[in-house]
Design a protein around this motif. Sequence first.
Motif: not given
Length: 485
Positions: A261-272
Amino acid sequence: MARKAAIIGGGVIGGGWAARFLLNGWDVAVFDPDPEAPRKVGEVLDNARAALPALSDGPMPAEGQLVFAASLTEAVEGADYIQESVSERLELKHRVFAQIQQVASGTPIGSSTSGFKPSELQQNAANPAVIFVAHPFNPVYLLPLAEVVPSPASDPAVIETAKEILREIGMFPLHVRKEIDAHIADRFLEAVWREALWLVKDGVATTEEIDEAIRMGFGLRWGQMGLFETYRVAGGEAGMKHFMAQFGPCLQWPWTKLTDVPEFTEELVDLIAGQSDAQSGHHTIRQLERIRDQNLTGFLRVLKERNWGAGKVLLEHDARRRANLPAPVPGDGPMEAARLTVLPGWIDYNGHMTESRYLFASSETVDAFLRHIGADIAYVGTGFSYYTAETHLVHLGEAKLGDALTGTVQVLAADEKRLHLFIRILRDGQPVATLEQMLLHVDMAKGKTCAAPQAILDRLLPIAQAHASLPRPDAAGRHVGQRNA
């Protein structure tokens, strides 16, 4: 008297359940402390009213009565079925079940949970035997699947009753034989979701490109054949064994990251979220829901025409509904044989019912009459049938979306080989079209006319004799272009 369903939780899923029951003739009581629940459920209902009737080839039942209960107790009192759709918090669900069973201890309670096992839901319940998982898919009012998951503590009779209720409202209850976290379908979705997050995070694809890969390719195959049947076809003439032999070794290759599972970060949320906004942010959620529903309706109608996949569920639901309609009864006038509702797919660019649907309404009316005299689908299976030899259609009025139509039959003449009918398509008791039709009784194997059996004639000829005293319709025997008197 209409049966009652209690819906606990009025969000997207609870609203979908309410619409599914309500539009199939059940009374519905919704309980949700959110003051916005009536608005939210109302918007789901608006979408359902526009979409669900388009899947049926017969009239929808009279819509049930919807109430928003002031308390959970009020909602479940007198309910024949209860569907819980509250937030995915186990302690909350336990509190809800405890309150329900204070006043409705023996009523079936289905849970919309996407993750919890039924044995977890049943913990410390007053009557665990009636609690089970009934996990639907959004939009609940269109998609037929409901994963029905019991535990060893479940009452098998309750489970069978629940499955039959779900069939009655047009759903496909998939009995999951062994409880497991996230049941069946969501386990697949989780695996695909995980891999999609990695592809976005690693810069391999955007959210739009991943969606295109699904909806332009395998998603279309999955929608009508599923996973294993799709791969069986991919194996060619040698079938599944060949496919497994050819592609089995790739299971050892590190292609995917399904167990990571990719690390659930603010950066990933913002990217998606940013990519998703760019992809479809120009549509509101309500617009996307309507687009989704229109696309699903068209896809499901195609499957229905082919009696395949989810379309088979729709055909079976139509047959159950048709069986509950009043049977044609001979009387002093033409026989009422069919009731129909003008659906969205019946309308042309002028907003009126198309010519083909007038013919369809006539066909439904004649089919009902033929079933009445014994020339039903079982009779056709013996190799004999009535074939239409000639039809004359006269348009008298306009039928529009949502109009309730009635089809009546008057027998103008009948003998052992021929059946001469006059069909009226009525709206509010007035004809919008008439059709004169000549049918011939045929031996299908020989392709020739033949005498109908005495069992059919014994039901047909008394009707013809009774109708002989009726006034002959003015339009009977008219040729095209003949002026009215």
